[in-house]
Design a protein around this motif. Sequence first.
Motif, PDB file in Angstrom:
ATOM      1  N   ALA A 262      -0.455 -10.289  -3.186  1.00 25.81           N
ATOM      2  CA  ALA A 262      -0.544  -9.555  -4.450  1.00 25.81           C
ATOM      3  C   ALA A 262       0.831  -8.991  -4.822  1.00 25.81           C
ATOM      4  O   ALA A 262       1.588  -8.541  -3.954  1.00 25.81           O
ATOM      5  N   ARG A 263       1.149  -9.001  -6.125  1.00 24.76           N
ATOM      6  CA  ARG A 263       2.458  -8.578  -6.603  1.00 24.76           C
ATOM      7  C   ARG A 263       2.336  -7.338  -7.487  1.00 24.76           C
ATOM      8  O   ARG A 263       1.431  -7.246  -8.310  1.00 24.76           O
ATOM      9  N   LEU A 264       3.267  -6.415  -7.301  1.00 28.02           N
ATOM     10  CA  LEU A 264       3.337  -5.249  -8.170  1.00 28.02           C
ATOM     11  C   LEU A 264       4.134  -5.611  -9.419  1.00 28.02           C
ATOM     12  O   LEU A 264       5.262  -6.121  -9.328  1.00 28.02           O
ATOM     13  N   ILE A 265       3.542  -5.363 -10.584  1.00 32.52           N
ATOM     14  CA  ILE A 265       4.186  -5.711 -11.851  1.00 32.52           C
ATOM     15  C   ILE A 265       4.109  -4.528 -12.812  1.00 32.52           C
ATOM     16  O   ILE A 265       3.254  -3.650 -12.683  1.00 32.52           O
ATOM     17  N   GLY A 266       5.011  -4.511 -13.773  1.00 31.95           N
ATOM     18  CA  GLY A 266       4.988  -3.500 -14.813  1.00 31.95           C
ATOM     19  C   GLY A 266       4.096  -3.925 -15.966  1.00 31.95           C
ATOM     20  O   GLY A 266       3.484  -4.993 -15.949  1.00 31.95           O
ATOM     21  N   LYS A 267       4.049  -3.094 -17.009  1.00 33.20           N
ATOM     22  CA  LYS A 267       3.196  -3.429 -18.152  1.00 33.20           C
ATOM     23  C   LYS A 267       3.704  -4.648 -18.901  1.00 33.20           C
ATOM     24  O   LYS A 267       2.974  -5.265 -19.676  1.00 33.20           O
ATOM     25  N   ASP A 268       4.997  -5.043 -18.612  1.00 31.63           N
ATOM     26  CA  ASP A 268       5.556  -6.258 -19.209  1.00 31.63           C
ATOM     27  C   ASP A 268       5.207  -7.509 -18.414  1.00 31.63           C
ATOM     28  O   ASP A 268       5.607  -8.617 -18.785  1.00 31.63           O
ATOM     29  N   GLY A 269       4.462  -7.338 -17.318  1.00 32.35           N
ATOM     30  CA  GLY A 269       4.063  -8.473 -16.502  1.00 32.35           C
ATOM     31  C   GLY A 269       5.095  -8.932 -15.499  1.00 32.35           C
ATOM     32  O   GLY A 269       4.873  -9.898 -14.759  1.00 32.35           O
ATOM     33  N   GLN A 270       6.242  -8.234 -15.425  1.00 32.18           N
ATOM     34  CA  GLN A 270       7.316  -8.636 -14.529  1.00 32.18           C
ATOM     35  C   GLN A 270       7.301  -7.825 -13.230  1.00 32.18           C
ATOM     36  O   GLN A 270       7.020  -6.622 -13.233  1.00 32.18           O
ATOM     37  N   GLU A 271       7.607  -8.506 -12.115  1.00 31.24           N
ATOM     38  CA  GLU A 271       7.733  -7.804 -10.836  1.00 31.24           C
ATOM     39  C   GLU A 271       8.941  -6.872 -10.876  1.00 31.24           C
ATOM     40  O   GLU A 271       9.943  -7.162 -11.547  1.00 31.24           O
ATOM     41  N   PHE A 272       8.841  -5.745 -10.149  1.00 33.67           N
ATOM     42  CA  PHE A 272       9.946  -4.797 -10.169  1.00 33.67           C
ATOM     43  C   PHE A 272      10.402  -4.356  -8.781  1.00 33.67           C
ATOM     44  O   PHE A 272      11.487  -3.801  -8.628  1.00 33.67           O
ATOM     45  N   MET A 273       9.612  -4.608  -7.728  1.00 30.83           N
ATOM     46  CA  MET A 273       9.932  -4.058  -6.416  1.00 30.83           C
ATOM     47  C   MET A 273      11.234  -4.608  -5.840  1.00 30.83           C
ATOM     48  O   MET A 273      11.901  -3.924  -5.056  1.00 30.83           O
ATOM     49  N   HIS A 274      11.645  -5.817  -6.240  1.00 33.11           N
ATOM     50  CA  HIS A 274      12.892  -6.377  -5.708  1.00 33.11           C
ATOM     51  C   HIS A 274      14.102  -5.550  -6.113  1.00 33.11           C
ATOM     52  O   HIS A 274      15.165  -5.638  -5.489  1.00 33.11           O
ATOM     53  N   ARG A 275      13.955  -4.729  -7.160  1.00 28.97           N
ATOM     54  CA  ARG A 275      15.053  -3.861  -7.586  1.00 28.97           C
ATOM     55  C   ARG A 275      15.218  -2.650  -6.671  1.00 28.97           C
ATOM     56  O   ARG A 275      16.234  -1.949  -6.737  1.00 28.97           O
ATOM     57  N   TYR A 276      14.219  -2.387  -5.858  1.00 24.17           N
ATOM     58  CA  TYR A 276      14.236  -1.206  -5.000  1.00 24.17           C
ATOM     59  C   TYR A 276      14.393  -1.536  -3.518  1.00 24.17           C
ATOM     60  O   TYR A 276      14.898  -0.715  -2.747  1.00 24.17           O
ATOM     61  N   ASP A 277      13.949  -2.734  -3.106  1.00 25.25           N
ATOM     62  CA  ASP A 277      13.993  -3.080  -1.688  1.00 25.25           C
ATOM     63  C   ASP A 277      13.882  -4.598  -1.543  1.00 25.25           C
ATOM     64  O   ASP A 277      13.082  -5.221  -2.241  1.00 25.25           O
ATOM     65  N   PRO A 278      14.683  -5.201  -0.669  1.00 27.86           N
ATOM     66  CA  PRO A 278      14.621  -6.660  -0.506  1.00 27.86           C
ATOM     67  C   PRO A 278      13.277  -7.165   0.003  1.00 27.86           C
ATOM     68  O   PRO A 278      12.961  -8.351  -0.153  1.00 27.86           O
ATOM     69  N   ARG A 279      12.487  -6.282   0.597  1.00 23.06           N
ATOM     70  CA  ARG A 279      11.157  -6.688   1.076  1.00 23.06           C
ATOM     71  C   ARG A 279      10.131  -6.734  -0.050  1.00 23.06           C
ATOM     72  O   ARG A 279       8.974  -7.114   0.164  1.00 23.06           O
ATOM     73  N   GLY A 280      10.526  -6.322  -1.231  1.00 27.03           N
ATOM     74  CA  GLY A 280       9.653  -6.397  -2.383  1.00 27.03           C
ATOM     75  C   GLY A 280       8.391  -5.570  -2.218  1.00 27.03           C
ATOM     76  O   GLY A 280       8.438  -4.415  -1.751  1.00 27.03           O
ATOM     77  N   SER A 281       7.258  -6.147  -2.578  1.00 28.08           N
ATOM     78  CA  SER A 281       5.986  -5.426  -2.543  1.00 28.08           C
ATOM     79  C   SER A 281       5.522  -5.114  -1.136  1.00 28.08           C
ATOM     80  O   SER A 281       4.572  -4.353  -0.948  1.00 28.08           O
ATOM     81  N   LEU A 282       6.188  -5.683  -0.119  1.00 27.12           N
ATOM     82  CA  LEU A 282       5.805  -5.415   1.271  1.00 27.12           C
ATOM     83  C   LEU A 282       6.764  -4.425   1.943  1.00 27.12           C
ATOM     84  O   LEU A 282       6.801  -4.350   3.172  1.00 27.12           O
ATOM     85  N   ALA A 283       7.510  -3.680   1.170  1.00 25.08           N
ATOM     86  CA  ALA A 283       8.323  -2.600   1.732  1.00 25.08           C
ATOM     87  C   ALA A 283       7.400  -1.491   2.243  1.00 25.08           C
ATOM     88  O   ALA A 283       6.225  -1.418   1.867  1.00 25.08           O
ATOM     89  N   PRO A 284       7.897  -0.612   3.145  1.00 24.83           N
ATOM     90  CA  PRO A 284       7.074   0.507   3.619  1.00 24.83           C
ATOM     91  C   PRO A 284       6.571   1.384   2.480  1.00 24.83           C
ATOM     92  O   PRO A 284       7.148   1.425   1.391  1.00 24.83           O
ATOM     93  N   ARG A 285       5.512   2.128   2.756  1.00 20.22           N
ATOM     94  CA  ARG A 285       4.800   2.857   1.701  1.00 20.22           C
ATOM     95  C   ARG A 285       5.651   3.900   0.993  1.00 20.22           C
ATOM     96  O   ARG A 285       5.479   4.129  -0.207  1.00 20.22           O
ATOM     97  N   ASP A 286       6.527   4.577   1.731  1.00 19.07           N
ATOM     98  CA  ASP A 286       7.316   5.613   1.074  1.00 19.07           C
ATOM     99  C   ASP A 286       8.207   5.014  -0.005  1.00 19.07           C
ATOM    100  O   ASP A 286       8.345   5.564  -1.103  1.00 19.07           O
ATOM    101  N   ILE A 287       8.793   3.850   0.289  1.00 18.42           N
ATOM    102  CA  ILE A 287       9.674   3.190  -0.676  1.00 18.42           C
ATOM    103  C   ILE A 287       8.882   2.692  -1.883  1.00 18.42           C
ATOM    104  O   ILE A 287       9.288   2.871  -3.037  1.00 18.42           O
ATOM    105  N   VAL A 288       7.729   2.080  -1.623  1.00 20.08           N
ATOM    106  CA  VAL A 288       6.914   1.535  -2.716  1.00 20.08           C
ATOM    107  C   VAL A 288       6.378   2.661  -3.596  1.00 20.08           C
ATOM    108  O   VAL A 288       6.393   2.553  -4.834  1.00 20.08           O
ATOM    109  N   ALA A 289       5.925   3.743  -2.994  1.00 20.01           N
ATOM    110  CA  ALA A 289       5.380   4.858  -3.783  1.00 20.01           C
ATOM    111  C   ALA A 289       6.452   5.468  -4.682  1.00 20.01           C
ATOM    112  O   ALA A 289       6.197   5.767  -5.851  1.00 20.01           O
TER     113      ALA A 289
END
Length: 534
Positions: A262-289
């Motif tokens: 499953a992928r985290l996306i914004g209201k524009d339908g685009q993924e955004f987690m790669h901008r915060y961590d190279p692990r993307g949507s599978l980064a640890p919870r503190d980073i994702v939150a």
Amino acid sequence: MIEADFIIVGTGAAGLVAALHASEHGRVVMITKRGALDSNSNWAQGGIACVTAENDSIEKHVSDTLVAGAGLCKEAAVRTIVSEGPARIADLVKWGVHFDQREAVDGHLEFDLTREGGHTARRVLHAADATGREITEKLLATVRAHPSITIYENHYAIDILTTAKLGLVSEDRVLGLYVLDESSGDVHTFRSDRVILATGGCGRVYLYTTNPLVATGDGVAMAWRAGATISDMEFIQFHPTCLYHPQKRSFLISEAMRGEGARLIGKDGQEFMHRYDPRGSLAPRDIVARAIDHEIKKTGGPCVYLDISHRSPEFIASHFPNIQKACLDVGIDITKEPIPVVPAAHYQCGGVLTDVNGATSIRGLCAVGEVGCTGLHGANRLASNSLLECCVTAQRAVAHLIKKIPQGKVAEQSYELRPWQTSGVVENDELVVIYHNWDEIRRLMWDYVSIVRTNKRLQRAAARLRNLKREVQEFYWNNHVTSEILELRNLVETASLIVECAIRRHESRGLHYTLDYPNTDDTRLPQDSTLRRY
């Protein structure tokens, strides 16, 4: 007076496992303020992390836990709990717990392992997306069938009795508890030299949480009033993906869904987690939150979205049947559309300071599961390590108590326990005061002490909580105790401990992120957020 060889407060996974081990050594009494299945454990979806696959290792699991914990884990505790995990999984299977299995290449059955954020291997055992329910229901059935275990449902533990409370200062040891029988309104004395707190966490301190109604920090508050040491309460884990819908405010969307693509996306339908961590949507919870919190504030939207619609409907139905049904109930078809999600308070990584046996600073008192702070989680819990900790520390706590206090309820020295005093109290006819204070505490904690903090917000929270504590204490002493009063009393105590610990930590680490100290400071001592009452 009700006597037992062991008294266990709480009937979640930790309490039930402790009861089954303790039942081999004497009479066990379990106390729970609601029904026996009303617990955080019963709501757990994802699974239990444990090394069972040949391509995994204890070292990998230890390393993943230490990385997620952001430098604050106690490595010895991590190694012990991770290493003893396989034996505790065998216990669960022996007691009837069924984990999902699949057919291996050679034709034999093996655990169907999944992966969650922060894990470098598939090691999460699960029962579809209702693992906690499977564990607690099977354990509870075994407990109910055991002749040496008695469960007192709708009984609210008020306070812990200790020798210090009797004015005896030579050694502080536990003697039992005062307990409210909600059906009669009477307060009884429960007597034992071995008491295990398994009361779960404190998610209801916050306005938005994935926790059930019972999670009001009772164990931490009781232990603090009894004189136990409290540590790391600033590290409150916010689960990144709670369903955003007015009809299901506390419904968790399991991290296992992201583990299955499953992928985290914004209201524009685009993924955004790669901008915060190279692990993307599978980064640890503190980073994702924090990333989701930032995206929501940046875009002005009320939520972000979790999309698994690219997986087949058959896969979704087999792996996430409960999530699929819950979403369909509110008109969301997850096989075709993304799920609106927001972060919500989920897990307390701190708690009553213990060793790896669950032993607290008070002799005979142990704290196991979420209420305890063994050092396993550090500044951020690795996904699905919570149920693992429940099972391992519960077994170790029982073994510790048998060794340190072999006589159980027959103490070396008898103590005269004072009966519960009710003189001068009146019947409460101002429930509106309780509800107003309850709401105010949860709102100020959400506004001032949630994912992103500042000194000013924390000081404002502390000032208001001091006033609320005085109001609640006055209300408590002048009225007959009820579950509503007791929960409010524990709620304001636990909230105050969270704020005090957060004020003391002048850095950002793991789940504690403050704009005033945005960097991690490795010169800070771990004891910075350890609170001692005496």
